[in-house]
Design a protein around this motif. Structure first.
Motif, PDB file in Angstrom:
ATOM      1  N   ALA A   1      40.655  27.457  33.040  1.00 27.42           N
ATOM      2  CA  ALA A   1      41.368  28.614  33.542  1.00 27.42           C
ATOM      3  C   ALA A   1      40.980  29.859  32.739  1.00 27.42           C
ATOM      4  CB  ALA A   1      42.865  28.381  33.479  1.00 27.42           C
ATOM      5  N   TRP A   2      40.852  29.701  31.418  1.00 29.57           N
ATOM      6  CA  TRP A   2      40.505  30.839  30.567  1.00 29.57           C
ATOM      7  C   TRP A   2      39.192  31.480  31.003  1.00 29.57           C
ATOM      8  CZ3 TRP A   2      42.193  34.190  27.129  1.00 29.57           C
ATOM      9  CH2 TRP A   2      41.294  34.826  26.293  1.00 29.57           C
ATOM     10  N   SER A   3      38.179  30.658  31.242  1.00 35.81           N
ATOM     11  CA  SER A   3      36.875  31.206  31.595  1.00 35.81           C
ATOM     12  C   SER A   3      36.891  31.899  32.947  1.00 35.81           C
ATOM     13  CB  SER A   3      35.808  30.116  31.574  1.00 35.81           C
ATOM     14  OG  SER A   3      36.050  29.175  32.592  1.00 35.81           O
ATOM     15  N   ALA A   4      37.657  31.391  33.873  1.00 32.02           N
ATOM     16  CA  ALA A   4      37.694  31.992  35.206  1.00 32.02           C
ATOM     17  C   ALA A   4      38.448  33.312  35.209  1.00 32.02           C
ATOM     18  CB  ALA A   4      38.340  31.027  36.197  1.00 32.02           C
ATOM     19  N   VAL A   5      39.447  33.426  34.360  1.00 32.13           N
ATOM     20  CA  VAL A   5      40.283  34.630  34.360  1.00 32.13           C
ATOM     21  C   VAL A   5      39.715  35.732  33.470  1.00 32.13           C
ATOM     22  CG1 VAL A   5      42.578  35.524  33.779  1.00 32.13           C
ATOM     23  CG2 VAL A   5      42.353  33.336  34.938  1.00 32.13           C
ATOM     24  N   VAL A   6      39.185  35.365  32.324  1.00 29.09           N
ATOM     25  CA  VAL A   6      38.758  36.375  31.350  1.00 29.09           C
ATOM     26  C   VAL A   6      37.238  36.518  31.271  1.00 29.09           C
ATOM     27  CG1 VAL A   6      38.851  37.048  28.922  1.00 29.09           C
ATOM     28  CG2 VAL A   6      40.864  36.062  30.003  1.00 29.09           C
ATOM     29  N   THR A   7      36.559  35.432  30.956  1.00 27.65           N
ATOM     30  CA  THR A   7      35.133  35.570  30.676  1.00 27.65           C
ATOM     31  C   THR A   7      34.287  35.822  31.924  1.00 27.65           C
ATOM     32  OG1 THR A   7      34.812  33.180  30.697  1.00 27.65           O
ATOM     33  CG2 THR A   7      35.214  34.212  28.565  1.00 27.65           C
ATOM     34  N   ALA A   8      34.649  35.241  33.047  1.00 28.50           N
ATOM     35  CA  ALA A   8      33.847  35.466  34.260  1.00 28.50           C
ATOM     36  C   ALA A   8      33.819  36.935  34.657  1.00 28.50           C
ATOM     37  CB  ALA A   8      34.346  34.595  35.406  1.00 28.50           C
ATOM     38  N   PRO A   9      34.981  37.591  34.812  1.00 31.61           N
ATOM     39  CA  PRO A   9      34.926  39.000  35.216  1.00 31.61           C
ATOM     40  C   PRO A   9      34.422  39.949  34.136  1.00 31.61           C
ATOM     41  CG  PRO A   9      37.207  38.241  35.128  1.00 31.61           C
ATOM     42  CD  PRO A   9      36.328  37.065  34.835  1.00 31.61           C
ATOM     43  N   LEU A  10      34.503  39.540  32.873  1.00 31.14           N
ATOM     44  CA  LEU A  10      34.092  40.437  31.795  1.00 31.14           C
ATOM     45  C   LEU A  10      32.701  40.136  31.239  1.00 31.14           C
ATOM     46  CD1 LEU A  10      37.443  40.694  29.806  1.00 31.14           C
ATOM     47  CD2 LEU A  10      36.517  42.299  31.483  1.00 31.14           C
ATOM     48  N   LEU A  11      32.274  38.869  31.273  1.00 33.84           N
ATOM     49  CA  LEU A  11      31.015  38.505  30.629  1.00 33.84           C
ATOM     50  C   LEU A  11      29.959  37.924  31.566  1.00 33.84           C
ATOM     51  CD1 LEU A  11      32.408  36.830  27.371  1.00 33.84           C
ATOM     52  CD2 LEU A  11      31.481  39.128  27.632  1.00 33.84           C
ATOM     53  N   TRP A  12      30.349  37.166  32.586  1.00 36.04           N
ATOM     54  CA  TRP A  12      29.364  36.456  33.389  1.00 36.04           C
ATOM     55  C   TRP A  12      28.918  37.216  34.630  1.00 36.04           C
ATOM     56  CZ3 TRP A  12      32.455  31.271  33.381  1.00 36.04           C
ATOM     57  CH2 TRP A  12      32.414  30.731  32.103  1.00 36.04           C
ATOM     58  N   LEU A  13      29.827  37.870  35.310  1.00 36.39           N
ATOM     59  CA  LEU A  13      29.454  38.560  36.544  1.00 36.39           C
ATOM     60  C   LEU A  13      28.820  39.941  36.335  1.00 36.39           C
ATOM     61  CD1 LEU A  13      32.454  37.493  38.793  1.00 36.39           C
ATOM     62  CD2 LEU A  13      30.112  36.655  38.881  1.00 36.39           C
ATOM     63  N   PRO A  14      29.290  40.761  35.399  1.00 36.87           N
ATOM     64  CA  PRO A  14      28.679  42.079  35.228  1.00 36.87           C
ATOM     65  C   PRO A  14      27.176  42.067  34.955  1.00 36.87           C
ATOM     66  CG  PRO A  14      30.788  42.052  34.133  1.00 36.87           C
ATOM     67  CD  PRO A  14      30.504  40.637  34.570  1.00 36.87           C
ATOM     68  N   PRO A  15      26.647  41.144  34.147  1.00 34.20           N
ATOM     69  CA  PRO A  15      25.197  41.162  33.923  1.00 34.20           C
ATOM     70  C   PRO A  15      24.361  41.030  35.195  1.00 34.20           C
ATOM     71  CG  PRO A  15      26.232  39.812  32.261  1.00 34.20           C
ATOM     72  CD  PRO A  15      27.297  40.156  33.267  1.00 34.20           C
ATOM     73  N   VAL A  16      24.879  40.347  36.192  1.00 28.30           N
ATOM     74  CA  VAL A  16      24.168  40.244  37.474  1.00 28.30           C
ATOM     75  C   VAL A  16      23.920  41.642  38.034  1.00 28.30           C
ATOM     76  CG1 VAL A  16      24.358  39.456  39.870  1.00 28.30           C
ATOM     77  CG2 VAL A  16      25.122  37.978  38.001  1.00 28.30           C
ATOM     78  N   TYR A  17      24.930  42.472  37.986  1.00 28.59           N
ATOM     79  CA  TYR A  17      24.837  43.825  38.536  1.00 28.59           C
ATOM     80  C   TYR A  17      24.021  44.751  37.639  1.00 28.59           C
ATOM     81  CZ  TYR A  17      28.084  42.322  42.068  1.00 28.59           C
ATOM     82  OH  TYR A  17      28.656  41.666  43.137  1.00 28.59           O
ATOM     83  N   PHE A  18      24.100  44.555  36.330  1.00 29.37           N
ATOM     84  CA  PHE A  18      23.311  45.378  35.415  1.00 29.37           C
ATOM     85  C   PHE A  18      21.824  45.053  35.528  1.00 29.37           C
ATOM     86  CE2 PHE A  18      27.310  45.524  32.629  1.00 29.37           C
ATOM     87  CZ  PHE A  18      27.781  46.640  33.308  1.00 29.37           C
ATOM     88  N   VAL A  19      21.495  43.783  35.587  1.00 31.10           N
ATOM     89  CA  VAL A  19      20.090  43.385  35.734  1.00 31.10           C
ATOM     90  C   VAL A  19      19.547  43.875  37.070  1.00 31.10           C
ATOM     91  CG1 VAL A  19      18.542  41.401  36.001  1.00 31.10           C
ATOM     92  CG2 VAL A  19      20.221  41.441  34.157  1.00 31.10           C
ATOM     93  N   ARG A  20      20.344  43.758  38.104  1.00 26.36           N
ATOM     94  CA  ARG A  20      19.917  44.238  39.425  1.00 26.36           C
ATOM     95  C   ARG A  20      19.641  45.749  39.387  1.00 26.36           C
ATOM     96  NH1 ARG A  20      22.579  45.789  44.465  1.00 26.36           N
ATOM     97  NH2 ARG A  20      21.205  45.185  46.166  1.00 26.36           N
ATOM     98  N   ALA A  21      20.521  46.504  38.734  1.00 25.58           N
ATOM     99  CA  ALA A  21      20.324  47.957  38.622  1.00 25.58           C
ATOM    100  C   ALA A  21      19.039  48.255  37.857  1.00 25.58           C
ATOM    101  CB  ALA A  21      21.524  48.600  37.927  1.00 25.58           C
ATOM    102  N   ILE A  22      18.781  47.533  36.776  1.00 23.28           N
ATOM    103  CA  ILE A  22      17.565  47.748  35.991  1.00 23.28           C
ATOM    104  C   ILE A  22      16.329  47.429  36.820  1.00 23.28           C
ATOM    105  CG2 ILE A  22      16.230  46.857  34.033  1.00 23.28           C
ATOM    106  CD1 ILE A  22      18.993  46.485  32.604  1.00 23.28           C
ATOM    107  N   LEU A  23      16.352  46.300  37.543  1.00 23.83           N
ATOM    108  CA  LEU A  23      15.192  45.905  38.346  1.00 23.83           C
ATOM    109  C   LEU A  23      14.890  46.892  39.461  1.00 23.83           C
ATOM    110  CD1 LEU A  23      15.723  42.049  38.596  1.00 23.83           C
ATOM    111  CD2 LEU A  23      14.025  43.272  37.234  1.00 23.83           C
ATOM    112  N   TYR A  24      15.945  47.516  40.014  1.00 22.43           N
ATOM    113  CA  TYR A  24      15.746  48.495  41.083  1.00 22.43           C
ATOM    114  C   TYR A  24      15.589  49.922  40.560  1.00 22.43           C
ATOM    115  CZ  TYR A  24      16.658  44.996  44.650  1.00 22.43           C
ATOM    116  OH  TYR A  24      16.582  43.892  45.465  1.00 22.43           O
ATOM    117  N   GLY A  25      15.588  50.087  39.239  1.00 25.53           N
ATOM    118  CA  GLY A  25      15.395  51.406  38.653  1.00 25.53           C
ATOM    119  C   GLY A  25      16.611  52.311  38.770  1.00 25.53           C
TER     120      GLY A  25
END
Length: 93
Positions: A1-25
């Motif tokens: 439960a801890w990982s789904a509530v805290v770490t997923a929205p703060l640590l695991w999902l944001p990098p997907v969007y940051f890497v995507r932004a970097i790759l698309y310039g």
């Protein structure tokens, strides 16, 4: 439960969007904005919780120990499809 509530929205999902932004310039700020939009408008976290909480319950209560890695790999495969669809969807008009 801890990982789904805290770490997923703060640590695991944001990098997907940051890497995507970097790759698309695009600036990282636009990646963050897209992440917030996907949470608010497209139910990203709701979809995440709808997949991962039941998967964890099933994995540790019903799946035999020797098949748990394969089961989670299968769930991950479908989660990546959902994440790709959500993160690549266009804004609603």
């Amino acid at each position: 439960a801890w990982s789904a509530v805290v770490t997923a929205p703060l640590l695991w999902l944001p990098p997907v969007y940051f890497v995507r932004a970097i790759l698309y310039g695009d600036p990282l700020k636009s990646g963050f904005r897209k992440y917030i939009d996907d949470i608010k408008l497209r139910g990203l976290l709701t979809k995440y919780w709808a997949i991962w909480w039941p998967a964890q319950i099933v994995n540790f209560s019903l799946v035999p120990a020797h098949l748990r890695i394969a089961f989670m790999a299968g769930v991950s495969f479908f989660w990546l499809i959902i994440l790709s669809c959500v993160s690549n969807s266009k804004k609603k008009s």
